[in-house]
Enzyme design. Structure first.
Site, short mmCIF file in Angstrom:
data_model
loop_
_atom_site.label_atom_id
_atom_site.label_comp_id
_atom_site.label_asym_id
_atom_site.label_seq_id
_atom_site.Cartn_x
_atom_site.Cartn_y
_atom_site.Cartn_z
N ASP A 195 0.86 -1.17 0.00
CA ASP A 195 0.00 0.00 0.00
C ASP A 195 0.90 1.23 0.00
O ASP A 195 2.10 1.13 0.29
CB ASP A 195 -0.88 -0.03 1.25
CG ASP A 195 -1.74 1.21 1.38
OD1 ASP A 195 -2.36 1.59 0.39
OD2 ASP A 195 -1.75 1.80 2.48
N ASP A 216 -1.45 -0.92 5.83
CA ASP A 216 -1.65 -0.34 7.15
C ASP A 216 -3.09 -0.02 7.46
O ASP A 216 -3.41 0.38 8.57
CB ASP A 216 -0.84 0.95 7.27
CG ASP A 216 -1.52 2.10 6.55
OD1 ASP A 216 -1.86 1.92 5.37
OD2 ASP A 216 -1.71 3.16 7.16
N THR A 244 -0.08 4.83 1.28
CA THR A 244 -0.22 5.70 2.45
C THR A 244 -0.03 4.92 3.75
O THR A 244 -0.73 3.95 4.01
CB THR A 244 -1.60 6.36 2.46
OG1 THR A 244 -1.81 7.01 1.20
CG2 THR A 244 -1.71 7.37 3.58
#
Length: 710
Positions: free
Chosen positions: A488, A688, A490
């Site tokens: 991912d 996250d 961000t």
């Protein structure tokens, strides 16, 4: 032709095999596939086969089946119910909520908590069930405490025989201490560890030999031998007796081995107790209540009572209860749990909002469009659940070995008994019995039952010291085979929060003054971008002035007065409203930053645009080194992000990633990983956010970053 049959009543893998074997013998049946979990049989026929012929085939094979069918279009729907000659006659296991972690019978589920009839492992809840998990662990803890105390006492009593002038003999006779060992061992055998004998018995009856088979046989015979030696010491020759004339007993062997295996089961249960943690956290994201607006009046209702078309009031800071559309008002919505992106999105009338996302600082009305299982959050939870439960884990080597190890050991014990019974000294059968038990005790795989959970616990502890939480040994084993790492953006590659990258002023000498004006204005705003400005000014020790006539204009920015100067901070639409001209040079520079996916906010002072602020999600300092090392070691690194294409491309180019995909929703990430796996890739996923959960569960190894959203 192909006919699909509904098969009800199959209770085990044997039922499945029996149906396949019996119906496969029918002339005209070319192929048959029985799906135990779904209760369906797909039969491919070269010619039409009557139901009577199928029923005859079942009866011919000694199976008591009652078959009926009804025509439904071109499909033949048959109901096949097997009558088991047991107490549970015609009992159907369906709609179960537990499954075996080893998937011994495919995706079959069970109605009640217990042990797998094939491998003996504890069944795991299909859905998050904190009460059941906590109860299981508490029961095992209680049993382990009792078992440990008793086993230690038995062990001490037994081992003091090796101490010269045994001090225990001053209290009681040797025979009395033997009776004490017997009494102390009884609760371990018949209470705390009785489940192991039940599993052993089931494994023998079903001929699904496993670790518990040997544990049950080995410790069971050890206990029986000790009981015989205690009650009938005269049947044993002098070589089997102590100096006091009592028989050497092995109660401590039974007690210690069973307690060690119980410890292994507790560690196993604690590990399994964490498997549904992600789903528990997902369930917490949805609020339990919502504010219903009906006939102009507001009332609080449970989210389970929300219907499609209901009008709901969303207040500042509230979590949005269901999917829907804004019909009145506007606000900024934190959708990081869906997109993974830290930048809040401005929402106005007509824009859609999703359950679980968080409202900003304004109130609005929304109409419910999707409720219950149809909401995006519910679908994410279901995707995580399906991916976790359907994926077959690596078969534990202990159970694989046990399939061959158990019958071999039992065979060796029998051969030992026969040889000693033929050529051994008198009393031959006593020697034969004792040595056969010795083989079973020595081969008892207590280490196999304990080694895996203990090694996992030690590994987890070592990893925790370095900030890495490891779920199980299989994850580490699989990690070595990973050839594609999906990440991912961000919070994984980047910091995960908006920060000021730079401030550009028309007059380079006025940069500090410009920052002072912008920060002074934004100190009254609760927008996340304003927070980034304030943090940036604090890092530079900027002294803030008081601002007056502050006003936040939704979707555009903020305005106010600082030091008697009219200040505007926002997008190009706000500059138009303020009649603040943007020079072509400034516009060109700002547009370049926007093409890189960064957020640009213009600064207007007294109706003159004199600069802009670039806000972005900065790449972590460690990301470049980590990505380079991975690619150099032959691992492809692919970024999947919910952010826009320009931002994704800028990050991918800077890090020299293998590939990237932008504007990905949770299902897009999940599908991409499935595509990679279908091509034979071993995939690790690092993320996250809650939006990454389905992909993390689907991947061969999921790596959850600890600095992101819940």
């Amino acid at each position: 032709m192909i006919s699909i049959y509904n098969v009800e009543g199959m209770g085990c893998l044997g039922c499945k095999k029996a149906v396949e074997k019996a119906l496969g013998q029918v002339s005209g049946v070319d192929n048959i596939i029985v799906d135990l979990e779904r209760g369906k049989a797909t039969i491919e026929m070269s010619e039409e086969v009557s139901l009577d012929l199928l029923q005859s085939a079942l009866v011919k094979n000694g199976l008591e089946y009652s078959i009926s069918f009804e025509e439904d279009g071109n499909d033949v729907v048959a109901r096949v119910v097997k009558s088991h000659n047991t107490k549970n006659t015609n009992k159907t296991i369906k709609g179960g909520v537990y499954y075996c972690p080893m998937h011994c019978e495919g995706d079959k589920t069970y109605e009640r908590f217990g042990s797998c009839p094939v491998c003996g492992m504890d069944l795991i809840p299909m859905n998050a069930n904190p009460e059941q998990e906590d109860k299981t662990i508490k029961v095992l803890w209680k049993k382990l405490i009792i078992s440990s105390i008793l086993a230690i006492l038995v062990f001490v009593i037994s081992m003091t025989d090796m101490i010269p002038n045994n001090p225990l003999m001053l209290l009681m006779s040797h025979n009395s201490w033997n009776w004490a060992q017997f009494i102390l061992t009884l609760p371990i055998v018949f209470y705390t560890c009785w489940m192991f004998y039940v599993r052993a018995w089931k494994s023998i009856i079903g001929w699904n030999l496993n670790m518990f088979t040997l544990i049950g046989i080995g410790t069971g015979f050890s206990f029986l031998f000790s009981v015989l030696g205690l009650l009938f010491p005269n049947i044993f020759p002098q070589e089997f007796k102590t100096e006091m004339g009592t028989t050497h007993l092995y109660f401590e062997t039974t007690a210690v081995i069973l307690t060690l295996v119980l410890l292994g089961q507790l560690l196993e249960a604690r590990a399994h107790g964490k498997t549904s943690g992600a789903i528990k956290e997902l369930l917490k994201l949805a609020p339990s209540e919502a504010v219903l607006v009906s006939n102009g009046e507001e009332s609080i209702i449970s989210i389970h009572n929300i219907k499609v078309g209901d009008l709901l009031r969303i207040k500042p800071g509230d979590k949005i209860p269901v999917d829907g559309k804004i019909v009145e008002g506007n606000s900024s919505i934190d959708e990081s749990m869906i997109t993974g992106e830290s930048m809040p999105l401005d929402k106005n009338v007509g824009d859609r909002v999703s359950s679980g996302t968080i409202n900003g600082n304004q109130t609005f009305l929304m109409v419910a469009e999707k409720v219950g299982a149809d909401t995006l959050l519910s679908q994410i939870i279901q995707m995580v659940n399906d991916a976790s439960a359907s994926k077959a884990p690596i078969q534990k080597i202990t159970d694989t070995i046990a399939k061959y190890f158990v019958p071999i050991i039992v065979g060796v014990a029998l051969i030992t008994f026969i040889i000693w019974a033929i050529v051994g000294p008198e009393p031959k059968y006593v020697y034969a019995f004792v040595n056969a038990i010795a083989v079973l005790i020595i081969a008892c795989p207590c280490a196999l039952g304990l080694a895996t959970p203990v090694s996992v616990m030690v590994g987890m502890g070592k990893g925790a010291q370095n900030g890495i939480l490891i779920k199980n040994a299989e994850a580490l084993e699989t990690m070595n085979k990973v050839d594609v790492l999906v990440v991912d953006k961000t919070g994984t590659i980047t910091q995960g929060k908006p920060s000021v990258e730079k401030l550009v002023s028309v007059d380079e000498n006025q940069g500090d003054e410009l920052l002072q004006l912008v920060a002074s204005l934004n100190q009254y705003s609760e927008h996340p971008l304003a927070e980034a400005i304030i943090n940036y000014s604090k890092q530079r020790n900027v002294v803030l002035f008081e601002a007056t006539n502050f006003e936040a204009i939704s979707g555009k920015g903020v305005v106010g007065e600082v030091e008697d100067r009219k200040i505007g901070f926002g997008n190009d639409k706000l500059m138009i409203d303020l009649n603040s001209y943007i020079s072509s040079d400034l516009l060109q520079k700002a547009t370049f930053e926007q093409k890189l996916g960064k957020t640009v906010s213009y600064v207007s002072v007294d109706s003159q645009t004199i600069g802009y602020v670039v806000i972005s999600d900065a790449i972590k300092e460690s990301s470049k080194k980590a990505v380079k090392k991975l690619i150099d070691s032959g691992v492809k690194v692919v970024m999947l992000t919910g952010d826009n294409y320009n931002t994704a491309k800028a990050v991918a180019d800077e890090l020299k990633l293998t590939d990237f995909r932008a504007e990905c929703l949770p299902k897009d990430k999940l599908d991409f990983i499935k595509q990679l796996q279908s091509k034979g890739n071993i995939v690790a996923m690092a993320g996250d956010g809650i939006n990454d959960s389905p992909a993390l569960a689907q991947s061969n190894v999921g790596i959850a970053m600890g600095n992101g959203t819940d």
